[in-house]
Write an enzyme that holds these catalytic residues in place. Structure first.
Site, PDB file in Angstrom:
ATOM      1  N   ASP A 103      34.289 -48.822  52.626  1.00 50.84           N
ATOM      2  CA  ASP A 103      33.890 -47.566  52.984  1.00 50.84           C
ATOM      3  C   ASP A 103      34.689 -47.263  51.258  1.00 50.84           C
ATOM      4  O   ASP A 103      36.187 -47.197  51.229  1.00 50.84           O
ATOM      5  CB  ASP A 103      35.595 -46.307  53.608  1.00 50.84           C
ATOM      6  CG  ASP A 103      35.764 -45.088  53.621  1.00 50.84           C
ATOM      7  OD1 ASP A 103      34.776 -44.730  52.751  1.00 50.84           O
ATOM      8  OD2 ASP A 103      35.800 -44.487  55.214  1.00 50.84           O
ATOM      9  N   ALA A 104      34.119 -47.230  49.998  1.00 49.45           N
ATOM     10  CA  ALA A 104      34.327 -46.930  49.337  1.00 49.45           C
ATOM     11  C   ALA A 104      33.749 -45.888  48.295  1.00 49.45           C
ATOM     12  O   ALA A 104      34.695 -44.945  47.221  1.00 49.45           O
ATOM     13  CB  ALA A 104      33.956 -48.112  48.620  1.00 49.45           C
ATOM     14  N   LYS A 105      33.273 -44.976  49.592  1.00 45.39           N
ATOM     15  CA  LYS A 105      32.155 -43.418  48.452  1.00 45.39           C
ATOM     16  C   LYS A 105      31.950 -43.651  46.809  1.00 45.39           C
ATOM     17  O   LYS A 105      32.426 -42.621  46.398  1.00 45.39           O
ATOM     18  CB  LYS A 105      33.512 -42.312  49.466  1.00 45.39           C
ATOM     19  CG  LYS A 105      34.148 -42.069  50.331  1.00 45.39           C
ATOM     20  CD  LYS A 105      35.070 -41.171  50.929  1.00 45.39           C
ATOM     21  CE  LYS A 105      35.319 -40.970  51.916  1.00 45.39           C
ATOM     22  NZ  LYS A 105      35.369 -41.882  52.943  1.00 45.39           N
ATOM     23  N   ARG A 106      30.846 -44.359  46.732  1.00 47.96           N
ATOM     24  CA  ARG A 106      30.830 -44.926  45.448  1.00 47.96           C
ATOM     25  C   ARG A 106      29.920 -44.018  44.882  1.00 47.96           C
ATOM     26  O   ARG A 106      29.048 -43.525  45.832  1.00 47.96           O
ATOM     27  CB  ARG A 106      30.279 -46.166  45.308  1.00 47.96           C
ATOM     28  CG  ARG A 106      31.559 -46.980  45.557  1.00 47.96           C
ATOM     29  CD  ARG A 106      32.689 -47.027  43.962  1.00 47.96           C
ATOM     30  NE  ARG A 106      33.056 -48.047  44.313  1.00 47.96           N
ATOM     31  CZ  ARG A 106      35.188 -48.139  44.341  1.00 47.96           C
ATOM     32  NH1 ARG A 106      34.883 -46.777  44.780  1.00 47.96           N
ATOM     33  NH2 ARG A 106      35.923 -49.314  44.077  1.00 47.96           N
ATOM     34  N   THR A 140      29.400 -46.900  51.646  1.00 45.80           N
ATOM     35  CA  THR A 140      29.298 -45.423  52.149  1.00 45.80           C
ATOM     36  C   THR A 140      28.935 -45.152  50.717  1.00 45.80           C
ATOM     37  O   THR A 140      30.252 -45.257  49.769  1.00 45.80           O
ATOM     38  CB  THR A 140      30.857 -44.866  52.415  1.00 45.80           C
ATOM     39  OG1 THR A 140      31.926 -44.902  51.650  1.00 45.80           O
ATOM     40  CG2 THR A 140      31.068 -44.559  54.082  1.00 45.80           C
TER      41      THR A 140
END
Length: 305
Positions: A103-106, A140
């Protein structure tokens, strides 16, 4: 990759993802004391406490669940020692047979997205050698940059048999400030959903795409609409439990066959020992409290599906 996740969901009969989002305040005092004795009250000491906390939870839940979702920010706050523990956690969970959702929302412009994709779900060439950076199974992704920002992640999925979950309708209270804004009479999240289907069409793995969507449990009516718009898209569903989402709220995220979604719970599981109903376990047995919380969550979801 999505087919591997589905097979693990079917095997465990638990569409559950444990969010390994360890704030230092969640770690019992005896775990912190041991880590600080070895490494001092330092970034290294904090990272060691986080690692021991994660390992205990994974050791008590791995056989019940298909996946985990470590949130990289919780590790980044402890600098390089924290990132080392993030990687150590990813590797350990995969050794246990778990699917790991980073979950890093890059997301960024194309070349930067390509580097992010390489770091998390791809491979990097160093001379004649090839390495994985963090090596998660899914990542993510923030779609704000549009196709330029998302395409490199899809290409990495196809090249490495990996997957992504794109933010569509998130569970937080202020998500509607942008996501619910009307564009040509329709909310933005619907436009994003249609792009997710388009992007995912080039990365199908059986009935579902490796390109999934993040859809919060806290907005069930919107989940129902999005399920209709994305019938072959797997949903990663945050918001259950501590954020207020109920098992009944989850139902619209699933297809009639009981597939189509995996539900995340973070503090509701990893900090379960602090809840009154699991207090009998006590801080010394926090892993047992997490295991019981997973069993209770699985039963709750099964009840409505």
């Amino acid at each position: 990759m999505i087919q591997q996740l589905i097979e693990k969901i079917q095997k465990t009969k638990a569409p559950i993802c444990v969010g390994l989002d360890p704030m230092l305040s969640y770690v019992p005092e005896h775990v912190k004391a041991k880590a600080f004795k070895e490494h001092g009250e330092t970034l290294e000491g904090a990272a060691e406490a986080i690692w021991q906390f994660n390992k205990e939870i994974v050791d008590h839940t791995w056989d019940l669940i298909p996946s985990v979702k470590p949130q990289i920010a919780m590790y980044e706050q402890f600098g390089l020692p924290g990132l080392a523990v993030y990687k150590k956690t990813v590797d350990y969970c995969q050794e246990k047979g778990l699917v790991v959702i980073g979950d890093a929302k890059r997301g960024d412009i194309g070349s930067t997205s390509a580097a992010y994709a390489t770091a998390h779900i791809g491979k990097v060439q160093v001379g004649e050698n090839v390495f994985q950076g963090f090596g998660t199974d899914f990542l993510t992704v923030n779609p704000y940059f549009g196709t330029d920002g998302v395409k490199p992640f899809v290409e990495a999925c196809n090249a490495n048999d990996k997957g992504i979950f794109i933010l569509v309708k998130t569970s937080n209270p202020s998500s509607g400030e942008f996501q619910d804004r009307l564009i040509d009479g329709r909310p933005l999240y619907e436009w994003v959903a249609e792009k997710v289907v388009e992007w995912g069409s080039s990365s199908m793995d059986g009935d579902y795409s490796n390109v999934g969507a993040v859809v919060g449990a806290t907005y069930p009516e919107m989940s129902r609409i999005l399920r209709g718009l994305m019938p072959h898209t797997y949903f990663l569903v945050p918001g259950y439990g501590a954020q207020g989402g109920t098992a009944e709220d989850l139902k619209p995220c699933f297809n009639e066959d009981g597939l189509g979604a995996i539900v995340n719970s973070s503090r509701g599981i990893i900090a379960a020992y602090r809840q009154e109903k699991y207090a009998k376990c006590g801080p010394e047995h926090f892993g047992e409290a997490s295991r019981q919380a997973v069993l209770d969550m699985a039963a709750d979801i099964s009840r409505v599906l």
